[in-house]
Design a protein around this motif. Structure first.
Motif, PDB file in Angstrom:
ATOM      1  N   LEU A 157     -31.643  -1.677  11.912  1.00 24.99           N
ATOM      2  CA  LEU A 157     -30.929  -0.569  11.286  1.00 24.99           C
ATOM      3  C   LEU A 157     -29.937   0.061  12.260  1.00 24.99           C
ATOM      4  O   LEU A 157     -28.842   0.473  11.875  1.00 24.99           O
ATOM      5  CB  LEU A 157     -31.923   0.493  10.797  1.00 24.99           C
ATOM      6  N   GLN A 158     -30.315   0.123  13.527  1.00 21.32           N
ATOM      7  CA  GLN A 158     -29.399   0.684  14.516  1.00 21.32           C
ATOM      8  C   GLN A 158     -28.245  -0.269  14.792  1.00 21.32           C
ATOM      9  O   GLN A 158     -27.084   0.148  14.843  1.00 21.32           O
ATOM     10  CB  GLN A 158     -30.137   0.998  15.813  1.00 21.32           C
ATOM     11  N   ASP A 159     -28.551  -1.551  14.962  1.00 28.93           N
ATOM     12  CA  ASP A 159     -27.510  -2.520  15.293  1.00 28.93           C
ATOM     13  C   ASP A 159     -26.541  -2.762  14.142  1.00 28.93           C
ATOM     14  O   ASP A 159     -25.321  -2.837  14.334  1.00 28.93           O
ATOM     15  CB  ASP A 159     -28.143  -3.855  15.703  1.00 28.93           C
ATOM     16  N   ARG A 160     -27.071  -2.875  12.924  1.00 28.55           N
ATOM     17  CA  ARG A 160     -26.232  -3.217  11.774  1.00 28.55           C
ATOM     18  C   ARG A 160     -25.497  -2.015  11.184  1.00 28.55           C
ATOM     19  O   ARG A 160     -24.347  -2.119  10.767  1.00 28.55           O
ATOM     20  CB  ARG A 160     -27.082  -3.849  10.664  1.00 28.55           C
ATOM     21  N   PHE A 161     -26.191  -0.875  11.135  1.00 37.46           N
ATOM     22  CA  PHE A 161     -25.647   0.259  10.389  1.00 37.46           C
ATOM     23  C   PHE A 161     -25.460   1.523  11.226  1.00 37.46           C
ATOM     24  O   PHE A 161     -24.966   2.523  10.708  1.00 37.46           O
ATOM     25  CB  PHE A 161     -26.561   0.583   9.204  1.00 37.46           C
ATOM     26  N   GLY A 162     -25.854   1.496  12.491  1.00 36.67           N
ATOM     27  CA  GLY A 162     -25.717   2.680  13.322  1.00 36.67           C
ATOM     28  C   GLY A 162     -26.696   3.780  12.961  1.00 36.67           C
ATOM     29  O   GLY A 162     -26.469   4.957  13.268  1.00 36.67           O
ATOM     30  N   ILE A 163     -27.792   3.425  12.293  1.00 33.43           N
ATOM     31  CA  ILE A 163     -28.819   4.405  11.902  1.00 33.43           C
ATOM     32  C   ILE A 163     -29.838   4.493  13.028  1.00 33.43           C
ATOM     33  O   ILE A 163     -30.622   3.566  13.255  1.00 33.43           O
ATOM     34  CB  ILE A 163     -29.493   3.996  10.581  1.00 33.43           C
ATOM     35  N   ARG A 164     -29.831   5.618  13.729  1.00 35.30           N
ATOM     36  CA  ARG A 164     -30.643   5.765  14.937  1.00 35.30           C
ATOM     37  C   ARG A 164     -31.985   6.450  14.684  1.00 35.30           C
ATOM     38  O   ARG A 164     -32.845   6.473  15.556  1.00 35.30           O
ATOM     39  CB  ARG A 164     -29.871   6.583  15.983  1.00 35.30           C
TER      40      ARG A 164
ATOM     41  N   VAL B 232     -21.586   4.059   6.603  1.00 38.24           N
ATOM     42  CA  VAL B 232     -22.801   3.374   6.162  1.00 38.24           C
ATOM     43  C   VAL B 232     -22.665   2.978   4.699  1.00 38.24           C
ATOM     44  O   VAL B 232     -22.297   3.804   3.857  1.00 38.24           O
ATOM     45  CB  VAL B 232     -24.044   4.272   6.343  1.00 38.24           C
ATOM     46  N   ASP B 233     -22.961   1.713   4.391  1.00 32.93           N
ATOM     47  CA  ASP B 233     -22.955   1.227   3.014  1.00 32.93           C
ATOM     48  C   ASP B 233     -24.391   1.271   2.497  1.00 32.93           C
ATOM     49  O   ASP B 233     -25.215   0.436   2.869  1.00 32.93           O
ATOM     50  CB  ASP B 233     -22.421  -0.204   2.966  1.00 32.93           C
ATOM     51  N   PRO B 234     -24.733   2.248   1.631  1.00 33.00           N
ATOM     52  CA  PRO B 234     -26.124   2.374   1.186  1.00 33.00           C
ATOM     53  C   PRO B 234     -26.626   1.145   0.437  1.00 33.00           C
ATOM     54  O   PRO B 234     -27.804   0.792   0.519  1.00 33.00           O
ATOM     55  CB  PRO B 234     -26.102   3.618   0.289  1.00 33.00           C
ATOM     56  N   ALA B 235     -25.732   0.482  -0.295  1.00 33.80           N
ATOM     57  CA  ALA B 235     -26.136  -0.730  -1.016  1.00 33.80           C
ATOM     58  C   ALA B 235     -26.531  -1.829  -0.038  1.00 33.80           C
ATOM     59  O   ALA B 235     -27.506  -2.567  -0.266  1.00 33.80           O
ATOM     60  CB  ALA B 235     -25.006  -1.200  -1.924  1.00 33.80           C
ATOM     61  N   ALA B 236     -25.792  -1.933   1.067  1.00 33.54           N
ATOM     62  CA  ALA B 236     -26.115  -2.948   2.079  1.00 33.54           C
ATOM     63  C   ALA B 236     -27.436  -2.619   2.766  1.00 33.54           C
ATOM     64  O   ALA B 236     -28.231  -3.526   3.083  1.00 33.54           O
ATOM     65  CB  ALA B 236     -24.988  -3.030   3.108  1.00 33.54           C
ATOM     66  N   VAL B 237     -27.694  -1.338   3.007  1.00 33.88           N
ATOM     67  CA  VAL B 237     -28.966  -0.938   3.618  1.00 33.88           C
ATOM     68  C   VAL B 237     -30.123  -1.298   2.698  1.00 33.88           C
ATOM     69  O   VAL B 237     -31.138  -1.854   3.119  1.00 33.88           O
ATOM     70  CB  VAL B 237     -28.973   0.576   3.921  1.00 33.88           C
ATOM     71  N   ARG B 238     -29.974  -0.981   1.414  1.00 28.75           N
ATOM     72  CA  ARG B 238     -31.024  -1.300   0.442  1.00 28.75           C
ATOM     73  C   ARG B 238     -31.264  -2.811   0.378  1.00 28.75           C
ATOM     74  O   ARG B 238     -32.419  -3.277   0.347  1.00 28.75           O
ATOM     75  CB  ARG B 238     -30.628  -0.767  -0.938  1.00 28.75           C
ATOM     76  N   ALA B 239     -30.182  -3.582   0.351  1.00 29.44           N
ATOM     77  CA  ALA B 239     -30.310  -5.038   0.283  1.00 29.44           C
ATOM     78  C   ALA B 239     -31.046  -5.570   1.505  1.00 29.44           C
ATOM     79  O   ALA B 239     -31.889  -6.474   1.394  1.00 29.44           O
ATOM     80  CB  ALA B 239     -28.928  -5.681   0.164  1.00 29.44           C
ATOM     81  N   TYR B 240     -30.734  -5.010   2.679  1.00 27.89           N
ATOM     82  CA  TYR B 240     -31.419  -5.447   3.891  1.00 27.89           C
ATOM     83  C   TYR B 240     -32.910  -5.142   3.826  1.00 27.89           C
ATOM     84  O   TYR B 240     -33.750  -5.999   4.142  1.00 27.89           O
ATOM     85  CB  TYR B 240     -30.821  -4.776   5.125  1.00 27.89           C
ATOM     86  N   LEU B 241     -33.264  -3.929   3.399  1.00 29.40           N
ATOM     87  CA  LEU B 241     -34.685  -3.562   3.323  1.00 29.40           C
ATOM     88  C   LEU B 241     -35.430  -4.431   2.314  1.00 29.40           C
ATOM     89  O   LEU B 241     -36.582  -4.817   2.536  1.00 29.40           O
ATOM     90  CB  LEU B 241     -34.818  -2.080   2.944  1.00 29.40           C
ATOM     91  N   LEU B 242     -34.769  -4.767   1.208  1.00 20.56           N
ATOM     92  CA  LEU B 242     -35.394  -5.628   0.201  1.00 20.56           C
ATOM     93  C   LEU B 242     -35.572  -7.069   0.692  1.00 20.56           C
ATOM     94  O   LEU B 242     -36.414  -7.801   0.176  1.00 20.56           O
ATOM     95  CB  LEU B 242     -34.561  -5.631  -1.077  1.00 20.56           C
ATOM     96  N   SER B 243     -34.780  -7.447   1.690  1.00 16.57           N
ATOM     97  CA  SER B 243     -34.857  -8.817   2.215  1.00 16.57           C
ATOM     98  C   SER B 243     -35.976  -9.002   3.235  1.00 16.57           C
ATOM     99  O   SER B 243     -36.239 -10.127   3.673  1.00 16.57           O
ATOM    100  CB  SER B 243     -33.521  -9.208   2.851  1.00 16.57           C
ATOM    101  N   LEU B 244     -36.619  -7.910   3.612  1.00 10.59           N
ATOM    102  CA  LEU B 244     -37.680  -7.999   4.613  1.00 10.59           C
ATOM    103  C   LEU B 244     -38.857  -8.801   4.070  1.00 10.59           C
ATOM    104  O   LEU B 244     -39.175  -8.741   2.874  1.00 10.59           O
ATOM    105  CB  LEU B 244     -38.143  -6.591   5.016  1.00 10.59           C
ATOM    106  N   PRO B 245     -39.539  -9.553   4.931  1.00  7.36           N
ATOM    107  CA  PRO B 245     -40.658 -10.386   4.477  1.00  7.36           C
ATOM    108  C   PRO B 245     -41.772  -9.564   3.835  1.00  7.36           C
ATOM    109  O   PRO B 245     -42.241  -8.584   4.415  1.00  7.36           O
ATOM    110  CB  PRO B 245     -41.134 -11.069   5.769  1.00  7.36           C
ATOM    111  N   GLY B 246     -42.133  -9.949   2.616  1.00 11.21           N
ATOM    112  CA  GLY B 246     -43.231  -9.285   1.928  1.00 11.21           C
ATOM    113  C   GLY B 246     -42.830  -8.053   1.147  1.00 11.21           C
ATOM    114  O   GLY B 246     -43.629  -7.521   0.369  1.00 11.21           O
TER     115      GLY B 246
END
Length: 320
Positions: free
Chosen positions: A289-296, A232-246
């Protein structure tokens, strides 16, 4: 599934769990592999120890002891995988998933102890060489290559997805390498009489096993310390969450391994608008999160950042 509610302070809270986030059944699928591998190796240990006692070969007896330690490692890994399938309880709300991490750590330590014993014995042989019946040693060790190689093959399918299965795979692969080294040593000694070949091959094998074990030890220690899993790349997870609408901010982000296969996440999302689409957003986040990062096992809390508990006061850190 996802649900949300708004409390009296104007914070929107929501918790999300990925669909199908129940007990992970990957380790259990290797139950038969553990059983077959254990049975084959116990039979081979009996054969190797028997010939070692009959011929007086310390090399065969030492290798039998090494194989026995690996069988104990297999049993440890098997037990950890089985415990991971036990249902959660009121006190152990995550069940026994973390036992797979303990088993992986135990496997790594057992491997290091085994190669330490082999190295010590090999160094001693340089100073006090003992006659080795090369022919018998070679063909008995050749059986070990077949047994350990086949057992390692049983775990090939899970070596990249489950750290515990990877530990068992490395154990058996290391044993096959040791057996191959013993075969080479036996054949060489038979034709040359060079007794120093035996400890030399042993030290080469020790270096190879140590190299492969270091990664397993480091990763299992990281998981035991609740570090972010290596896949898991924590920076990529953070970037994804920040990209969410709103979403304008992410804080209190934690990512850790619940087991050698299950990854969990908790995070607070600052979303000033926090409209009526919160449930839909959470369902989408869980799926991605599950599809991209395997976070279940994600748990997401959405906050507006207003009222008596402004979100900007929270520290923006990733705890690994």
């Amino acid at each position: 599934m996802a649900h949300s509610h708004t409390d009296g302070h104007g914070h929107g809270h929501a918790h999300s769990h990925a669909h199908g986030h129940g007990r992970h059944h990957a380790p259990a699928s290797f139950g038969r592999a553990f059983a077959i591998g254990t049975a084959l190796n116990l039979a081979y240990i009996a054969l190797e120890a028997g010939y070692g006692l009959h011929t007086g070969s310390m090399a065969l007896l030492a290798d039998a002891g090494h194989n026995l330690s690996d069988v104990l490692g297999l049993l440890l890994a098997w037990g950890g995988a089985s415990l991971a399938q036990r249902a959660a309880t009121a006190r152990r709300t995550y069940g026994y998933r973390s036992s797979t991490i303990l088993a992986a750590l135990g496997n790594a330590v057992a491997l290091l102890l085994a190669i330490g014993a082999i190295g010590w014995e090999a160094i001693g042989r340089f100073a006090n060489p003992e006659p080795v019946p090369g022919g018998v040693v070679a063909w008995v060790a050749a059986v070990g290559i077949l047994v350990n190689g086949f057992t390692a093959w049983l775990f090939v399918g899970g070596r990249d997805t489950d750290l515990n299965v990877r530990g068992a795979y490395l154990h058996m692969l290391a044993d096959a390498a040791v057996s191959a080294g013993v075969v080479i040593a036996g054949i060489t000694i038979t034709f040359t009489g060079w007794q120093w070949i035996d400890p030399t091959i042993s030290l080469v094998v020790v270096v190879l096993i140590a190299y492969g074990t270091w990664g397993l030890l480091r990763e299992s220690v990281d998981l035991a310390l609740h570090a972010v899993p290596s896949h898991v790349d924590p920076a990529a997870v953070r970037a994804y969450l920040l990209s969410l609408p709103g979403v304008t901010g992410v804080h209190d982000l934690h990512i850790w391994g619940m087991s050698t296969t299950d990854t969990a996440l908790t995070a607070h999302l600052l979303r000033p608008g926090n409209g009526d689409d919160a449930d839909t957003l959470l369902a989408d986040v869980a799926h991605e999160l599950q599809d991209r990062f395997g976070i279940r096992h994600p748990t997401i809390q959405i906050e507006r950042g207003t009222g008596s508990h402004p979100c900007h006061n929270c520290p923006d850190v990733i705890v690994a």
